[in-house]
Scaffold this active site. Structure first.
Site, PDB file in Angstrom:
ATOM      1  N   ARG A  56      60.963  16.022  86.618  1.00 19.16           N
ATOM      2  CA  ARG A  56      60.961  17.396  86.132  1.00 19.16           C
ATOM      3  C   ARG A  56      60.177  18.351  87.025  1.00 19.16           C
ATOM      4  O   ARG A  56      60.642  19.445  87.333  1.00 19.16           O
ATOM      5  CB  ARG A  56      60.340  17.473  84.728  1.00 19.16           C
ATOM      6  CG  ARG A  56      61.276  17.143  83.624  1.00 19.16           C
ATOM      7  CD  ARG A  56      60.515  16.501  82.478  1.00 19.16           C
ATOM      8  NE  ARG A  56      60.096  15.184  82.904  1.00 19.16           N
ATOM      9  CZ  ARG A  56      60.847  14.097  82.757  1.00 19.16           C
ATOM     10  NH1 ARG A  56      61.978  14.171  82.144  1.00 19.16           N
ATOM     11  NH2 ARG A  56      60.448  12.920  83.226  1.00 19.16           N
ATOM     12  N   THR A  57      58.974  17.961  87.402  1.00 21.04           N
ATOM     13  CA  THR A  57      58.116  18.930  88.093  1.00 21.04           C
ATOM     14  C   THR A  57      58.732  19.338  89.427  1.00 21.04           C
ATOM     15  O   THR A  57      58.888  20.526  89.718  1.00 21.04           O
ATOM     16  CB  THR A  57      56.701  18.343  88.277  1.00 21.04           C
ATOM     17  OG1 THR A  57      56.207  17.942  87.005  1.00 21.04           O
ATOM     18  CG2 THR A  57      55.759  19.366  88.881  1.00 21.04           C
ATOM     19  N   LYS A  86      51.979   6.716 108.630  1.00 26.58           N
ATOM     20  CA  LYS A  86      51.353   6.396 109.925  1.00 26.58           C
ATOM     21  C   LYS A  86      49.867   6.706 109.888  1.00 26.58           C
ATOM     22  O   LYS A  86      49.185   6.680 110.901  1.00 26.58           O
ATOM     23  CB  LYS A  86      52.000   7.231 111.039  1.00 26.58           C
ATOM     24  CG  LYS A  86      53.493   7.071 111.161  1.00 26.58           C
ATOM     25  CD  LYS A  86      54.013   8.022 112.254  1.00 26.58           C
ATOM     26  CE  LYS A  86      55.520   8.102 112.234  1.00 26.58           C
ATOM     27  NZ  LYS A  86      56.018   9.209 113.057  1.00 26.58           N
ATOM     28  N   ARG A 107      51.870  17.083  94.817  1.00 28.19           N
ATOM     29  CA  ARG A 107      51.485  16.048  93.832  1.00 28.19           C
ATOM     30  C   ARG A 107      50.905  14.874  94.599  1.00 28.19           C
ATOM     31  O   ARG A 107      51.498  14.422  95.592  1.00 28.19           O
ATOM     32  CB  ARG A 107      52.694  15.603  93.011  1.00 28.19           C
ATOM     33  CG  ARG A 107      52.363  14.398  92.132  1.00 28.19           C
ATOM     34  CD  ARG A 107      53.428  14.075  91.121  1.00 28.19           C
ATOM     35  NE  ARG A 107      53.435  15.042  90.039  1.00 28.19           N
ATOM     36  CZ  ARG A 107      54.176  14.921  88.933  1.00 28.19           C
ATOM     37  NH1 ARG A 107      54.957  13.865  88.777  1.00 28.19           N
ATOM     38  NH2 ARG A 107      54.143  15.835  87.994  1.00 28.19           N
ATOM     39  N   HIS A 135      47.126  19.125  85.715  1.00 27.57           N
ATOM     40  CA  HIS A 135      48.532  19.462  85.954  1.00 27.57           C
ATOM     41  C   HIS A 135      48.742  20.862  85.359  1.00 27.57           C
ATOM     42  O   HIS A 135      49.363  21.030  84.314  1.00 27.57           O
ATOM     43  CB  HIS A 135      49.409  18.414  85.266  1.00 27.57           C
ATOM     44  CG  HIS A 135      50.847  18.415  85.661  1.00 27.57           C
ATOM     45  ND1 HIS A 135      51.442  19.435  86.389  1.00 27.57           N
ATOM     46  CD2 HIS A 135      51.835  17.507  85.423  1.00 27.57           C
ATOM     47  CE1 HIS A 135      52.716  19.145  86.568  1.00 27.57           C
ATOM     48  NE2 HIS A 135      52.984  17.983  85.999  1.00 27.57           N
TER      49      HIS A 135
HETATM   50  C1  NCD Z   1      53.607  14.141  83.501  1.00 29.06           C
HETATM   51  C2  NCD Z   1      52.792  13.891  84.746  1.00 29.06           C
HETATM   52  O1  NCD Z   1      53.334  13.631  85.822  1.00 29.06           O
HETATM   53  O2  NCD Z   1      51.589  13.996  84.615  1.00 29.06           O
HETATM   54  N1  NCD Z   1      54.952  14.361  83.767  1.00 29.06           N
HETATM   55  C3  NCD Z   1      55.361  15.622  84.062  1.00 29.06           C
HETATM   56  O3  NCD Z   1      54.983  16.202  85.058  1.00 29.06           O
HETATM   57  N2  NCD Z   1      56.164  16.229  83.181  1.00 29.06           N
HETATM   58  C4  NCD Z   1      53.355  13.196  82.406  1.00 29.06           C
HETATM   59  C5  NCD Z   1      53.406  11.716  82.671  1.00 29.06           C
HETATM   60  O4  NCD Z   1      53.717  11.264  83.766  1.00 29.06           O
HETATM   61  O5  NCD Z   1      53.144  10.989  81.725  1.00 29.06           O
END
Ligand code: NCD
Length: 308
Positions: A56-57, A86, A107, A135
């Site tokens: 999703r993100t 590397k 991320r 997040h």
């Molecule tokens: C979450 C995350 O990556 O922290 N997912 C997301 O971004 N919607 C929640 C999770 O991984 O449990």
């Protein structure tokens, strides 16, 4: 263009203390949801650097940029398909990518990675999850979804359940909920996965219970999270512990008929598919709201930056 709050990098939910800014972003999100978008960011480029898995993100950020007419440089598996394999440092990668892109969505498994990246980046860094840290953009879309369903948060009771210790979405969300006087936060978890106290500073009304039935008022919202097996290993996979967080009839009876069930997704058994038919289940809409809220954030961040 609203410029009262200056945010160069989006690293933590604590940067969004200005409820006026939140209202502005959510108004933009409403507009994008109902009216679509003009090519406001044409000529701009966003890079996504993902050192951890995502559905999703990453995809909603990329869709958001494309809907705004911008370009996307996508790296979905930095660990094996970039020079990280590397031995290149995060800092070097970010310095270089910042010379190709106007904004970097990052991320990474390490807490504080986005902050480290921001220290060397001339372009805005957006924290799309730093290990078990924060997040913030998920919290924005969670808050947007709560507000659009409940109207206001004042006087509402919001339960956060599951792995509150490692769940970065909760760490960010709790800081935004704290901005609404009169909100009651109910933390539902066992002792080993309790919410770290540092996220509760500034939160006035909160309760901690081990089970949903231990709280004796009806809830306005139930925010369910996944046990973060990758962050604390085998123990989280034990059947007994997992069972405890499966939302069943007892949980659902603790939620008002006008209430909502949220989950950042992905789910890992804690919400069985049968719950999807409950009219209070809004988690797929919540995921879709991520698109509009991220459009709003990119629009605000990139255009206000260009104007300053
Ligand atoms: C979450 C995350 O990556 O922290 N997912 C997301 O971004 N919607 C929640 C999770 O991984 O449990």
């Amino acid at each position: 263009m609203r410029r009262a709050t200056k945010i160069q990098h989006v690293l933590s939910a604590r940067q969004f203390k200005d409820r006026g800014l939140l209202a502005h972003l959510f108004g933009l999100a409403d507009d994008f949801k109902t009216q679509g978008a003009a090519a406001a960011l044409s000529g701009k480029t966003m890079a996504t650097l993902f050192y951890e898995p995502s559905t999703r993100t990453r995809l909603s950020f990329e869709a958001a940029m494309q809907r705004l007419g911008g370009h996307v440089l996508s790296s979905e598996n930095m660990v094996s398909s970039s020079s990280a394999s590397k031995g290149e440092s995060l800092e070097d990668t970010v310095r270089v990518v910042g010379s190709y892109a106007d904004v970097i969505v990052l991320r990474h498994p390490a807490v504080g990675a986005a902050e480290r990246a921001s220290a060397v980046s001339s372009m805005p860094i957006i924290n799309a999850g730093d290990g078990s840290g924060e997040h913030p953009t998920q919290a924005l879309l969670d808050l947007y979804t709560l507000l659009r369903h409940l109207g206001t948060l004042e006087g509402k009771t919001i339960a956060l359940a599951g792995d509150l210790r490692h769940g970065r979405t909760v760490h960010s969300l709790v800081q935004l909920l704290a901005l609404y006087p009169g909100v009651q936060i109910v933390l539902i978890s066992t002792d080993d996965i309790k919410l770290p106290r540092r996220y509760l500073s500034g939160v006035s009304g909160w309760h901690e219970v081990r089970r949903v039935k231990d709280f004796d008022h009806l809830l306005d919202a139930l925010y369910v999270t996944r046990l973060q097996a990758e962050r604390w290993g085998k123990a989280s996979r034990s059947g007994r512990l997992r069972e405890q967080y499966v939302v069943n009839e007892q949980w659902l009876s603790c939620l008002k008929q006008t209430g909502v069930i949220l989950h950042p997704l992905p789910r890992a058994g804690e919400l069985v598919p049968a719950v999807d038919a409950d009219p209070r289940a809004v988690y797929f809409e919540q995921a879709q709201n991520g698109l509009y809220v991220r459009m709003a954030l990119l629009y605000w961040l990139l255009l206000s930056r260009a104007e300053s």
